[in-house]
Write an enzyme that holds these catalytic residues in place. Sequence first.
Site, PDB file in Angstrom:
ATOM      1  N   THR A 102      21.186 -18.466  -2.213  1.00 47.93           N
ATOM      2  CA  THR A 102      21.923 -18.827  -3.421  1.00 47.93           C
ATOM      3  C   THR A 102      22.069 -20.337  -3.546  1.00 47.93           C
ATOM      4  O   THR A 102      21.995 -20.894  -4.646  1.00 47.93           O
ATOM      5  CB  THR A 102      23.313 -18.170  -3.434  1.00 47.93           C
ATOM      6  OG1 THR A 102      24.044 -18.536  -2.255  1.00 47.93           O
ATOM      7  CG2 THR A 102      23.213 -16.660  -3.508  1.00 47.93           C
ATOM      8  N   ALA A 154      21.690 -14.780   2.589  1.00 49.09           N
ATOM      9  CA  ALA A 154      22.178 -14.700   1.217  1.00 49.09           C
ATOM     10  C   ALA A 154      22.774 -16.030   0.771  1.00 49.09           C
ATOM     11  O   ALA A 154      22.522 -16.507  -0.341  1.00 49.09           O
ATOM     12  CB  ALA A 154      23.218 -13.591   1.087  1.00 49.09           C
ATOM     13  N   TYR A 155      23.559 -16.628   1.650  1.00 53.13           N
ATOM     14  CA  TYR A 155      24.180 -17.918   1.329  1.00 53.13           C
ATOM     15  C   TYR A 155      23.115 -18.989   1.106  1.00 53.13           C
ATOM     16  O   TYR A 155      23.140 -19.710   0.103  1.00 53.13           O
ATOM     17  CB  TYR A 155      25.110 -18.325   2.465  1.00 53.13           C
ATOM     18  CG  TYR A 155      25.865 -19.619   2.254  1.00 53.13           C
ATOM     19  CD1 TYR A 155      26.884 -19.691   1.309  1.00 53.13           C
ATOM     20  CD2 TYR A 155      25.575 -20.745   3.006  1.00 53.13           C
ATOM     21  CE1 TYR A 155      27.594 -20.859   1.118  1.00 53.13           C
ATOM     22  CE2 TYR A 155      26.287 -21.925   2.829  1.00 53.13           C
ATOM     23  CZ  TYR A 155      27.281 -21.978   1.877  1.00 53.13           C
ATOM     24  OH  TYR A 155      27.989 -23.145   1.686  1.00 53.13           O
ATOM     25  N   SER A 156      22.155 -19.080   2.010  1.00 59.83           N
ATOM     26  CA  SER A 156      21.119 -20.102   1.889  1.00 59.83           C
ATOM     27  C   SER A 156      20.281 -19.899   0.636  1.00 59.83           C
ATOM     28  O   SER A 156      19.917 -20.862  -0.042  1.00 59.83           O
ATOM     29  CB  SER A 156      20.221 -20.082   3.128  1.00 59.83           C
ATOM     30  OG  SER A 156      20.947 -20.424   4.284  1.00 59.83           O
TER      31      SER A 156
END
Length: 258
Positions: A153, A149-151
């Site tokens: 976004t 999810a972090y990557s």
Amino acid sequence: MELDGTIALITGSTSGIGRATAELMAAAGARVIITGRDLERGKAAARAISGTGADARFIAADLTDPESLRGLAGDAGEVDILVNNAAFLPTGLTTVQDMKSFDIALATNIRAPYFLTAALVPAMIAKGRGSIVNIGTMGARIGMPGVSAYSATKSALEALTRTWAAEFGPAGVRVNAVAPGPTRTEMVLASIGEETADRMDAGGPLDRLAAPADIAEVIVFLASDRARHINGTTIAVDGGRTAVYRNQSGNQLSSRST
């Protein structure tokens, strides 16, 4: 000093990379606006910077709340430099990622910089100058398990960097991004733990995690007139992790003639 006469808003700047950036920009002559959710920590950061003789103030804001985001834009007023640094880092494999954390990552890492930029860039365009620096991640360049999810976004934020450079560049507003590798910040340590961080120290060609100031130095450079012809690019500040292949023993492969 190279940032004399400028006003810089740095999101997520009560600690870590954001605070290091605020400190360096203030030392370079900028009037800095610190933001974050923690009122006491934010006020302490602003006092510490002001104690050096620089100009700093704190605006409390929750970037996941659209109303709070609008309030931040209004309270900040016209700025010359915007650093979209605030981020939320959920960890976990895709099959176990919970929707609540996923939504917070979307709101913090994409929606907030998108609409904060939309609110503040018209004043930069009217003046014919300005600099926006988005903070991405090494994970937007290479696949890393557990940070999907972090990557994702942050990949989107890098795409926005290029689009905004095309949209705002003709008006004199530059937009660039910095993609850090693992950095010894509170957010990273809270997500991966000290033991994992210690192992990562030896995971790159420089054999150490970055300090927040290592990343902040590049952010300040991109915001300054020294980078006046840099627009729409992402600079990797990861100690070579995305550029240099290392074998399983951790050693770089030597060159070999054929």
